[in-house]
Write an enzyme that holds these catalytic residues in place. Sequence first.
Site, PDB file in Angstrom:
ATOM      1  N   LYS A  22      59.445  30.962  13.906  1.00 47.50           N
ATOM      2  CA  LYS A  22      59.404  32.371  14.358  1.00 47.50           C
ATOM      3  C   LYS A  22      60.773  33.020  14.189  1.00 47.50           C
ATOM      4  O   LYS A  22      60.878  34.120  13.656  1.00 47.50           O
ATOM      5  CB  LYS A  22      59.000  32.440  15.830  1.00 47.50           C
ATOM      6  CG  LYS A  22      59.206  33.818  16.440  1.00 47.50           C
ATOM      7  CD  LYS A  22      58.869  33.864  17.908  1.00 47.50           C
ATOM      8  CE  LYS A  22      60.057  33.689  18.822  1.00 47.50           C
ATOM      9  NZ  LYS A  22      60.997  34.822  18.877  1.00 47.50           N
ATOM     10  N   ASN A  23      61.812  32.324  14.644  1.00 46.47           N
ATOM     11  CA  ASN A  23      63.128  32.946  14.653  1.00 46.47           C
ATOM     12  C   ASN A  23      63.721  33.091  13.262  1.00 46.47           C
ATOM     13  O   ASN A  23      64.768  33.700  13.089  1.00 46.47           O
ATOM     14  CB  ASN A  23      64.083  32.162  15.558  1.00 46.47           C
ATOM     15  CG  ASN A  23      63.784  32.417  17.023  1.00 46.47           C
ATOM     16  OD1 ASN A  23      62.951  33.264  17.353  1.00 46.47           O
ATOM     17  ND2 ASN A  23      64.437  31.675  17.904  1.00 46.47           N
ATOM     18  N   ARG A  92      62.050  41.468  20.146  1.00 44.77           N
ATOM     19  CA  ARG A  92      63.467  41.709  20.047  1.00 44.77           C
ATOM     20  C   ARG A  92      64.012  41.398  18.654  1.00 44.77           C
ATOM     21  O   ARG A  92      64.969  42.019  18.184  1.00 44.77           O
ATOM     22  CB  ARG A  92      64.190  40.855  21.087  1.00 44.77           C
ATOM     23  CG  ARG A  92      65.599  41.263  21.205  1.00 44.77           C
ATOM     24  CD  ARG A  92      66.424  40.463  22.108  1.00 44.77           C
ATOM     25  NE  ARG A  92      67.792  40.684  21.706  1.00 44.77           N
ATOM     26  CZ  ARG A  92      68.540  41.665  22.168  1.00 44.77           C
ATOM     27  NH1 ARG A  92      68.092  42.470  23.088  1.00 44.77           N
ATOM     28  NH2 ARG A  92      69.755  41.817  21.715  1.00 44.77           N
ATOM     29  N   ASP A 116      64.976  41.458  28.621  1.00 50.09           N
ATOM     30  CA  ASP A 116      63.746  40.684  28.768  1.00 50.09           C
ATOM     31  C   ASP A 116      63.957  39.593  29.803  1.00 50.09           C
ATOM     32  O   ASP A 116      64.992  39.552  30.476  1.00 50.09           O
ATOM     33  CB  ASP A 116      63.239  40.144  27.431  1.00 50.09           C
ATOM     34  CG  ASP A 116      64.251  39.268  26.741  1.00 50.09           C
ATOM     35  OD1 ASP A 116      65.099  38.691  27.440  1.00 50.09           O
ATOM     36  OD2 ASP A 116      64.191  39.150  25.511  1.00 50.09           O
ATOM     37  N   ASP A 304      66.514  27.381  23.776  1.00 47.83           N
ATOM     38  CA  ASP A 304      65.059  27.573  23.737  1.00 47.83           C
ATOM     39  C   ASP A 304      64.285  26.307  24.099  1.00 47.83           C
ATOM     40  O   ASP A 304      63.067  26.367  24.292  1.00 47.83           O
ATOM     41  CB  ASP A 304      64.621  28.073  22.350  1.00 47.83           C
ATOM     42  CG  ASP A 304      64.978  29.544  22.148  1.00 47.83           C
ATOM     43  OD1 ASP A 304      65.433  30.189  23.105  1.00 47.83           O
ATOM     44  OD2 ASP A 304      64.792  30.043  21.017  1.00 47.83           O
TER      45      ASP A 304
HETATM   46  C1  UD1 Z   1      68.106  34.280  19.064  1.00 49.68           C
HETATM   47  C2  UD1 Z   1      66.694  33.754  19.198  1.00 49.68           C
HETATM   48  C3  UD1 Z   1      66.447  33.185  20.581  1.00 49.68           C
HETATM   49  C4  UD1 Z   1      67.505  32.135  20.894  1.00 49.68           C
HETATM   50  C5  UD1 Z   1      68.913  32.712  20.694  1.00 49.68           C
HETATM   51  C6  UD1 Z   1      70.009  31.684  20.894  1.00 49.68           C
HETATM   52  C7  UD1 Z   1      65.463  35.210  17.727  1.00 49.68           C
HETATM   53  C8  UD1 Z   1      64.418  36.263  17.602  1.00 49.68           C
HETATM   54  N1  UD1 Z   1      65.758  34.841  18.959  1.00 49.68           N
HETATM   55  O1  UD1 Z   1      68.232  35.367  19.986  1.00 49.68           O
HETATM   56  O2  UD1 Z   1      65.153  32.589  20.600  1.00 49.68           O
HETATM   57  O3  UD1 Z   1      67.368  31.750  22.248  1.00 49.68           O
HETATM   58  O4  UD1 Z   1      69.032  33.226  19.358  1.00 49.68           O
HETATM   59  O5  UD1 Z   1      69.799  30.594  20.070  1.00 49.68           O
HETATM   60  O6  UD1 Z   1      65.963  34.695  16.756  1.00 49.68           O
HETATM   61  N2  UD1 Z   1      75.116  38.675  23.011  1.00 49.68           N
HETATM   62  C9  UD1 Z   1      76.014  39.658  23.396  1.00 49.68           C
HETATM   63  N3  UD1 Z   1      76.255  40.691  22.539  1.00 49.68           N
HETATM   64  C10 UD1 Z   1      75.646  40.794  21.320  1.00 49.68           C
HETATM   65  C11 UD1 Z   1      74.736  39.785  20.925  1.00 49.68           C
HETATM   66  C12 UD1 Z   1      74.497  38.736  21.805  1.00 49.68           C
HETATM   67  O7  UD1 Z   1      76.578  39.595  24.487  1.00 49.68           O
HETATM   68  O8  UD1 Z   1      75.929  41.769  20.582  1.00 49.68           O
HETATM   69  C13 UD1 Z   1      74.875  37.535  23.933  1.00 49.68           C
HETATM   70  C14 UD1 Z   1      73.425  37.479  24.403  1.00 49.68           C
HETATM   71  O9  UD1 Z   1      73.222  38.331  25.511  1.00 49.68           O
HETATM   72  C15 UD1 Z   1      73.297  36.019  24.744  1.00 49.68           C
HETATM   73  C16 UD1 Z   1      74.177  35.336  23.711  1.00 49.68           C
HETATM   74  O10 UD1 Z   1      75.056  36.336  23.218  1.00 49.68           O
HETATM   75  O11 UD1 Z   1      73.798  35.774  26.031  1.00 49.68           O
HETATM   76  C17 UD1 Z   1      73.420  34.729  22.554  1.00 49.68           C
HETATM   77  O12 UD1 Z   1      72.601  35.693  21.960  1.00 49.68           O
HETATM   78  P1  UD1 Z   1      72.144  35.624  20.434  1.00 49.68           P
HETATM   79  O13 UD1 Z   1      72.644  34.361  19.815  1.00 49.68           O
HETATM   80  O14 UD1 Z   1      72.486  36.914  19.791  1.00 49.68           O
HETATM   81  O15 UD1 Z   1      70.579  35.506  20.593  1.00 49.68           O
HETATM   82  P2  UD1 Z   1      69.466  36.360  19.872  1.00 49.68           P
HETATM   83  O16 UD1 Z   1      69.806  36.563  18.441  1.00 49.68           O
HETATM   84  O17 UD1 Z   1      69.139  37.552  20.709  1.00 49.68           O
END
Ligand code: UD1
Length: 422
Positions: A22-23, A92, A116, A304
Amino acid sequence: MERFVVAGGARLAGEVQVTGAKNSVLKLMAASLLAEGTTRLTAVPAIYDVPVMASLLETLGCSVGQEPGAVEVTVPAEPGCEAGYDLVRRIRGSIAVLGPLVARCGRAKVALPGGDAIGSRPLDMHIAGLLKLGATVEVEHGYVVATAPRLTGASVWLDFPSVGATENLLMAAVLARGTTTIDNAAREPEIVDLCTMLGQMGAQIGGVGTSTLVVDGVDALRPTAHETVADRIVAGTWAIGAVMTRGDVRVDGGRAEHLEVPLDKLVAAGAQVDVDATGFRVRMEGRPRAVDLVTLPYPGFPTDLQPMFLALDAIAEGTAMATENVFESRWMYVDELRRLGADVRTDVKHAVVRGRERLSGAPVRAHDIRAGAGLVLAALVADGTTELSDAQHIDRGYQGFVESLVRLGADVRRETVPDDTY
Ligand code: UD1
């Protein structure tokens, strides 16, 4: 609303197949925007998020053909540049259209996805990176609006190896003028998968799989055909389920090399893991031992899989401590696990789990995909029956979850019930 009714006492045994992640697939679909013409993706999982992403691409002027296991995205010469709230809030991962749209159209207007059930997920690193690449970015009326007639290469340092920010910046940088360096980039297998597809489209990316990605921008990319990398979180879920139920499961298509830490933890819990050419097999005799875990960006323990592993520790022999470093609200589901009799205490970053011999079935609710899967695993080892409401969350990330469980010997059924009115 979907409800899963799970009878406790199962032993999972047999073979289960893992399809594409999915990701990964949602980002690959977004990446198709970078080239005019038809991109074909295979190993596409039959999960709820894929048609939602397809609808989003359609609102951008693409036509999307869907068949079992495959998606074909045909991108026009000039795609639309506005991704509305209605679809973005549902998944998302759709924020991944931001980078490709600004690179391809010179302007992108994408709704802020909102929070979320696993915590607040800001976009500051996505935005800071696009600013570095020369875009003008404004956040107004619930939208991110990024404008840049042509992005220019730059050095970007991420404060945290964010998966989403790395992907958006990669997809923006591939069409920028000059060289972009992304330091402290995420290294997840899904990022490698995206880099591989972008490379096939003609992008020049160095350092793939490391925390420094170097992108030499090109003028145009071409469409491609690409097979989605296997879903390591789904594979890991089956592995943990096998251990919890003292079962014997072969995970066909599972990539053990993408699950080194979780599989090591299962071995520490007492499991036997055998890797073969096309998958791996997990066997367990007796009660698992409690095992600590610390979630970290890849190659660390994946956040996850944290809910499923906590479910394992809930029935293990001994006490374990889990530390969550990626999402600050990822313990919200623990109250539901407690309803099944788990002995878990949490503070902001930690959970202490004292293992119990058995859990006891109860009505519980899934807050999100992974919490839902963790609760189903817990329900398999609980006395009596568990009714899991809001189980449609699980359909966002697991293809045929109930059917696979039944094939492995569990007594699980799905019920579709009218939504609550409040
Ligand atoms: C993706 C995955 C999710 C997985 C996560 C970490 C998808 C659709 N989802 O989510 O299943 O749990 O990676 O492996 O691929 N953050 C900030 N600022 C930003 C971006 C992120 O503070 O601009 C923080 C987030 O709030 C979180 C952390 O960084 O605490 C990690 O987030 P991120 O790695 O970006 O996760 P996603 O890409 O949202």
